[in-house]
Design an enzyme around this catalytic site. Structure first.
Site, PDB file in Angstrom:
ATOM      1  N   ASP A 252     -66.400  35.647 -14.102  1.00 15.12           N
ATOM      2  CA  ASP A 252     -65.895  34.335 -14.511  1.00 15.12           C
ATOM      3  C   ASP A 252     -66.968  33.266 -14.294  1.00 15.12           C
ATOM      4  OD1 ASP A 252     -63.576  35.855 -14.683  1.00 15.12           O
ATOM      5  OD2 ASP A 252     -62.916  35.239 -12.687  1.00 15.12           O
TER       6      ASP A 252
HETATM    7  O1  LIG Z   1     -55.344  40.233 -13.512  1.00 19.27           O
HETATM    8  P1  LIG Z   1     -56.526  39.518 -14.079  1.00 19.27           P
HETATM    9  O2  LIG Z   1     -56.129  38.208 -14.675  1.00 19.27           O
HETATM   10  O3  LIG Z   1     -57.336  40.363 -15.000  1.00 19.27           O
HETATM   11  O4  LIG Z   1     -57.503  39.223 -12.867  1.00 19.27           O
HETATM   12  C1  LIG Z   1     -57.159  38.294 -11.871  1.00 19.27           C
HETATM   13  C2  LIG Z   1     -58.293  38.166 -10.901  1.00 19.27           C
HETATM   14  O5  LIG Z   1     -58.533  39.377 -10.211  1.00 19.27           O
HETATM   15  O6  LIG Z   1     -59.474  37.841 -11.611  1.00 19.27           O
HETATM   16  C3  LIG Z   1     -60.253  36.903 -10.884  1.00 19.27           C
HETATM   17  C4  LIG Z   1     -61.626  37.440 -10.718  1.00 19.27           C
HETATM   18  O7  LIG Z   1     -62.218  37.698 -11.946  1.00 19.27           O
HETATM   19  C5  LIG Z   1     -59.523  36.651  -9.590  1.00 19.27           C
HETATM   20  O8  LIG Z   1     -59.678  35.319  -9.210  1.00 19.27           O
HETATM   21  C6  LIG Z   1     -58.104  37.025  -9.904  1.00 19.27           C
HETATM   22  O9  LIG Z   1     -57.359  37.397  -8.776  1.00 19.27           O
END
Ligand SMILES: O=P(O)(O)OC[C@@]1(O)O[C@H](CO)[C@@H](O)[C@@H]1O
Length: 307
Positions: A252
């Site tokens: 991200d």
């Molecule tokens: O379940 P998703 O939305 O794919 O992933 C959520 C997540 O793991 O992604 C972020 C890290 O990339 C974290 O902040 C969050 O907890």
């Protein structure tokens, strides 16, 4: 303005322990709670590099309120769609000197009313030039929710950026989003493509463009990232090995920092890739997104080449 949309936000709990064993009490330490979710992390990174942004997402209960308040404290405003239940807490545990366990919850359920409210919000918000949608879909989401979100942004003449592990991605690239950011797992799971080296990257990126992708940022963890705009391909990788504490949020941070340069000026690919890799390397050294304190130093230590 770039709006980020996180359909399934999370409070991230990062902590460490020496060993994990079944049927014993595992005592952990260094617990850090942070307001997160993929699109929120992109927004925090954009803000860190001075790019104005706002956050959209579905939020529920005390954890949802904690995330909204945390984002606002960081100077990013949130336009929430409030739902019933409790926004999830995801657990990231660093074990011993290198193992990482990621426990990711399914999240709070959304319904048709919440979906409609989100679409109306997209159709209504001021100054929407780009909608960057990141992360998983929450329980209860309609199969075509992503399609409708993309269409709503399109109705506003806004560009769309997609970072999702949803199988819909293979369909959605036909709608010609500005950028997609798959990682190696998503490339394999959604498109059945494997990347091991420049030749396989070239073939995979060509296939994605054939399917409709306009621009692709392919992140490969320790192996760096490829970017392709359909006419040229670049690769970037740190010329050093960061001290990995937690890889969560690195993708991200990479997307947010890449967008912070490239969205405004598509000719600055190499600079955007160098920043993206510097940020990725710094993020893995901390719990959550961290403080970006080494980014300036790392920026000059990224090898960027055009294939
Ligand atoms: O379940 P998703 O939305 O794919 O992933 C959520 C997540 O793991 O992604 C972020 C890290 O990339 C974290 O902040 C969050 O907890």
């Amino acid at each position: 303005m770039i709006y980020t949309l996180t359909p399934n936000p999370a409070v991230d709990l990062n902590e460490s322990c020496d060993v994990v064993a079944a049927d014993t009490v595992v005592r952990t330490r260094d617990a850090v709670f942070t307001p997160n979710g993929k699109g929120l992390n992109v927004a925090f990174t954009l803000r860190r590099f001075g790019v104005p942004t706002r956050i959209l997402g579905f939020f529920a209960g005390f954890t949802g309120d904690y995330i909204i308040a945390g984002a606002q404290r960081m100077g990013v405003s949130v336009i929430p769609v409030k739902c019933k239940g409790i926004t999830r807490v995801n657990l990231f545990v660093s074990v011993g000197s290198g193992e990482e366990y990621k426990f990711v919850n399914e999240g709070a359920k959304i319904d048709a009313t919440a979906e409609r409210e989100m679409i109306e919000t997209i159709l209504d918000v001021a100054d929407l030039s780009c909608l960057s949608i990141s992360g998983s879909m929450p329980p209860g989401a309609s199969v075509d929710l992503l399609d409708r979100l993309v269409d709503a942004a399109r109705d506003r003449d806004a560009e769309v950026v997609l970072d999702t592990s949803s199988e819909r991605l293979a369909e959605l690239i036909r709608r010609r989003p500005l950028l997609i950011k798959p990682n190696d797992d998503e490339l394999r799971d959604v498109f059945g493509l494997d990347v091991r080296d420049d030749a396989t990257a070239r073939a995979a990126l060509a296939r994605l463009h054939e399917m409709g992708a306009r621009n692709v940022l392919l992140t490969l963890g320790a192996h760096g990232a490829y970017f392709s705009d359909g006419s040229a391909i670049w690769h970037a990788v740190p010329a050093f090995e960061p001290m990995v504490l937690s890889t969560a949020c690195a993708g991200d941070g990479a997307l947010g920092s890449f967008l912070s340069i490239w969205f405004a000026d598509r000719s600055r690919v190499e600079e955007a890739l160098a920043l993206c890799q510097a940020v990725g390397a710094n993020v893995v050294e901390s719990a959550g997104l961290g403080d970006f304190s080494c980014v300036e130093e790392y920026r000059s230590r990224i090898c960027v080449r055009r294939l």
